[in-house]
Design a protein around this motif. Structure first.
Motif, PDB file in Angstrom:
ATOM      1  N   ILE A   1      -7.812  16.853  -2.404  1.00 10.12           N
ATOM      2  CA  ILE A   1      -6.807  15.931  -2.953  1.00 10.12           C
ATOM      3  C   ILE A   1      -7.451  14.569  -3.223  1.00 10.12           C
ATOM      4  N   GLU A   2      -8.159  14.073  -2.207  1.00  9.42           N
ATOM      5  CA  GLU A   2      -8.775  12.740  -2.324  1.00  9.42           C
ATOM      6  C   GLU A   2      -9.774  12.696  -3.478  1.00  9.42           C
ATOM      7  N   GLU A   3     -10.516  13.782  -3.640  1.00  6.61           N
ATOM      8  CA  GLU A   3     -11.558  13.837  -4.673  1.00  6.61           C
ATOM      9  C   GLU A   3     -10.963  13.627  -6.081  1.00  6.61           C
ATOM     10  N   VAL A   4      -9.827  14.241  -6.335  1.00  9.73           N
ATOM     11  CA  VAL A   4      -9.204  14.087  -7.658  1.00  9.73           C
ATOM     12  C   VAL A   4      -8.806  12.630  -7.884  1.00  9.73           C
ATOM     13  N   ALA A   5      -8.220  12.012  -6.859  1.00  9.76           N
ATOM     14  CA  ALA A   5      -7.797  10.607  -6.996  1.00  9.76           C
ATOM     15  C   ALA A   5      -9.012   9.695  -7.164  1.00  9.76           C
TER      16      ALA A   5
ATOM     17  N   TYR B   1      -8.310   6.009  -8.654  1.00 13.26           N
ATOM     18  CA  TYR B   1      -7.014   5.713  -8.053  1.00 13.26           C
ATOM     19  C   TYR B   1      -7.174   5.683  -6.532  1.00 13.26           C
ATOM     20  N   ALA B   2      -6.170   5.133  -5.859  1.00 12.31           N
ATOM     21  CA  ALA B   2      -6.204   5.062  -4.397  1.00 12.31           C
ATOM     22  C   ALA B   2      -5.154   5.989  -3.801  1.00 12.31           C
ATOM     23  N   VAL B   3      -5.552   6.652  -2.734  1.00 10.30           N
ATOM     24  CA  VAL B   3      -4.659   7.558  -2.013  1.00 10.30           C
ATOM     25  C   VAL B   3      -3.959   6.773  -0.909  1.00 10.30           C
ATOM     26  N   VAL B   4      -2.649   6.916  -0.818  1.00 10.76           N
ATOM     27  CA  VAL B   4      -1.890   6.278   0.263  1.00 10.76           C
ATOM     28  C   VAL B   4      -2.338   6.877   1.594  1.00 10.76           C
ATOM     29  N   ARG B   5      -2.544   6.041   2.596  1.00 12.57           N
ATOM     30  CA  ARG B   5      -3.106   6.515   3.863  1.00 12.57           C
ATOM     31  C   ARG B   5      -2.078   6.620   4.992  1.00 12.57           C
ATOM     32  N   GLU B   6      -1.047   5.772   4.936  1.00 10.65           N
ATOM     33  CA  GLU B   6      -0.100   5.749   6.076  1.00 10.65           C
ATOM     34  C   GLU B   6       0.951   6.846   6.016  1.00 10.65           C
ATOM     35  N   TYR B   7       1.089   7.503   4.885  1.00  8.29           N
ATOM     36  CA  TYR B   7       2.105   8.563   4.743  1.00  8.29           C
ATOM     37  C   TYR B   7       1.377   9.828   4.310  1.00  8.29           C
ATOM     38  N   VAL B   8       1.735  10.947   4.914  1.00 14.08           N
ATOM     39  CA  VAL B   8       0.926  12.163   4.772  1.00 14.08           C
ATOM     40  C   VAL B   8       1.821  13.390   4.627  1.00 14.08           C
ATOM     41  N   GLY B   9       1.215  14.511   4.263  1.00 13.90           N
ATOM     42  CA  GLY B   9       1.924  15.783   4.261  1.00 13.90           C
ATOM     43  C   GLY B   9       2.084  16.295   5.695  1.00 13.90           C
ATOM     44  N   HIS B  10       2.641  17.506   5.807  1.00 17.52           N
ATOM     45  CA  HIS B  10       3.065  17.974   7.127  1.00 17.52           C
ATOM     46  C   HIS B  10       3.293  19.476   7.130  1.00 17.52           C
ATOM     47  N   GLY B  11       3.182  20.071   8.316  1.00 25.18           N
ATOM     48  CA  GLY B  11       3.692  21.418   8.483  1.00 25.18           C
ATOM     49  C   GLY B  11       5.198  21.409   8.287  1.00 25.18           C
ATOM     50  N   ILE B  12       5.768  22.573   7.969  1.00 20.18           N
ATOM     51  CA  ILE B  12       7.218  22.668   7.724  1.00 20.18           C
ATOM     52  C   ILE B  12       7.666  24.083   8.071  1.00 20.18           C
TER      53      ILE B  12
ATOM     54  N   PRO C   1       0.477  14.531  -2.065  1.00 27.15           N
ATOM     55  CA  PRO C   1      -0.283  13.334  -2.409  1.00 27.15           C
ATOM     56  C   PRO C   1       0.601  12.226  -2.974  1.00 27.15           C
ATOM     57  N   MET C   2       0.349  11.011  -2.469  1.00 34.56           N
ATOM     58  CA  MET C   2       0.958   9.782  -2.998  1.00 34.56           C
ATOM     59  C   MET C   2      -0.209   8.941  -3.485  1.00 34.56           C
ATOM     60  N   ILE C   3      -0.247   8.668  -4.771  1.00 34.33           N
ATOM     61  CA  ILE C   3      -1.441   8.059  -5.363  1.00 34.33           C
ATOM     62  C   ILE C   3      -1.057   6.813  -6.152  1.00 34.33           C
ATOM     63  N   ASN C   4      -1.807   5.725  -5.885  1.00 35.97           N
ATOM     64  CA  ASN C   4      -1.504   4.426  -6.493  1.00 35.97           C
ATOM     65  C   ASN C   4      -2.519   4.075  -7.575  1.00 35.97           C
TER      66      ASN C   4
ATOM     67  N   THR D   1       3.968  -0.246  -3.018  1.00 36.34           N
ATOM     68  CA  THR D   1       2.573  -0.684  -3.004  1.00 36.34           C
ATOM     69  C   THR D   1       2.544  -2.185  -2.740  1.00 36.34           C
ATOM     70  N   GLN D   2       1.605  -2.615  -1.895  1.00 36.99           N
ATOM     71  CA  GLN D   2       1.505  -4.053  -1.594  1.00 36.99           C
ATOM     72  C   GLN D   2       1.163  -4.852  -2.841  1.00 36.99           C
ATOM     73  N   ASP D   3       0.337  -4.271  -3.713  1.00 39.38           N
ATOM     74  CA  ASP D   3      -0.114  -5.021  -4.889  1.00 39.38           C
ATOM     75  C   ASP D   3       0.817  -4.846  -6.092  1.00 39.38           C
ATOM     76  N   GLY D   4       1.910  -4.133  -5.907  1.00 32.71           N
ATOM     77  CA  GLY D   4       2.875  -3.959  -7.005  1.00 32.71           C
ATOM     78  C   GLY D   4       2.454  -2.931  -8.034  1.00 32.71           C
ATOM     79  N   SER D   5       1.349  -2.237  -7.783  1.00 28.15           N
ATOM     80  CA  SER D   5       0.895  -1.245  -8.773  1.00 28.15           C
ATOM     81  C   SER D   5       1.775   0.002  -8.735  1.00 28.15           C
ATOM     82  N   ILE D   6       1.747   0.733  -9.840  1.00 28.25           N
ATOM     83  CA  ILE D   6       2.566   1.945  -9.993  1.00 28.25           C
ATOM     84  C   ILE D   6       2.025   3.039  -9.087  1.00 28.25           C
ATOM     85  N   SER D   7       2.942   3.855  -8.584  1.00 29.89           N
ATOM     86  CA  SER D   7       2.556   4.946  -7.685  1.00 29.89           C
ATOM     87  C   SER D   7       3.226   6.242  -8.132  1.00 29.89           C
ATOM     88  N   ALA D   8       2.566   7.367  -7.840  1.00 33.07           N
ATOM     89  CA  ALA D   8       3.133   8.685  -8.172  1.00 33.07           C
ATOM     90  C   ALA D   8       3.061   9.590  -6.938  1.00 33.07           C
TER      91      ALA D   8
END
Ligand code: MG
Ligand code: MG
Length: 248
Positions: free
Chosen positions: A150-154, A159-170, A202-205, A222-229
């Motif tokens: 995931i990180e490699e594509v970003a 682009y930057a990968v959000v670090r504080e929020y992550v995927g999970h088991g379900i 993935p949450m990518i800024n 985003t702290q810098d106001g940039s768009i996120s997906a």
């Protein structure tokens, strides 16, 4: 502890996943300039209820709605409200259902009307990152292989990968072990096994990775106001590889 699901449990998760996918597909057809995020939330609630399921987000730690609607520099956990979508906005819709005791969790991001080529590239890269991660979700791989893919594509597109929020088991719970970061080292972390079910997201800024939470105590921006997906699928690891449960 990572909970391994039986074939029977995975069949039940398929049903929850299908309903999640159908609800999101329905919402997608309504996203257009002029609609409010609250109207999208009401459509989701009606659809989920009509199909004998419950929206898993509603009431989760007090969250007031059935979907998260995160617009532009909002990353995740946006609360639906009176905001009217306008051309050029970017909205991510995240939705979860509980159906016959099992959970589905999925999200997509889409432009409202026409968006700039930069924004469209971010959306496409984030979806590509999700699929790169899914591709690595196979028995014998390690969780770090998923995270790193995931990180490699970003990273390859600056682009930057959000670090504080992550995927999970379900499974029976929306959030089970393990947490699944969208960054990491190949070959590290828990061994992946048949019967694991997980939500990759993935949450990518477009700018930097740093986030902050708004005064509503939910909306992450985003702290810098940039768009996120943000894109998310619930998947099962089978002996044949990954099975996407929240795709139609
Ligand atoms: Mg979600
Ligand atoms: Mg999730």
């Amino acid at each position: 502890m990572i909970i391994i699901k039986s074939k029977r449990e995975i069949r039940q998760m398929r049903d929850a996943g299908k309903l999640t996918a159908e609800a999101l597909a329905m919402l997608r057809t309504h996203i257009a300039p002029g609609i409010t995020t609250r109207e999208l939330d009401e459509l989701a609630f009606q659809f989920i209820s009509k199909h004998g399921a419950r929206p898993s987000f509603k009431g989760y730690h007090g969250f007031p709605a059935s979907i998260c609607a995160s617009v532009n520099h909002e990353i995740v956990h946006g609360i639906p409200g009176s905001r009217v979508l306008k051309p050029g906005d970017v909205i991510s819709v995240d939705l979860g259902v509980i159906y016959k005791g099992f959970q589905g969790d999925s999200a997509f991001t889409v432009g409202v009307g026409e968006v700039s080529p930069d924004v469209q590239s971010l959306i496409e890269a984030t979806e590509a990152a999700l699929y790169a991660g899914i591709e690595k979700a196979r028995p014998g791989n390690r969780l770090g292989d998923v995270s790193a893919a995931i990180e490699e594509v970003a990273a390859s597109r600056n682009y930057a990968v959000v670090r504080e929020y992550v995927g999970h088991g379900i499974g029976r719970q929306m959030h089970e072990d393990p947490p699944i970061p969208n960054f990491g080292e190949p070959g590290q972390g828990p061994l992946l096994r048949t019967g694991m079910t997980m939500a990759l997201e993935p949450m990518i800024n477009m700018g930097d990775w740093q986030t902050k939470v708004m005064d509503d105590h939910w909306t992450v921006v985003t702290q810098d106001g940039s768009i996120s997906a943000h894109f998310e699928h619930t998947i099962a690891i089978t002996s044949n590889g990954p099975e996407i449960l929240t795709r139609l």
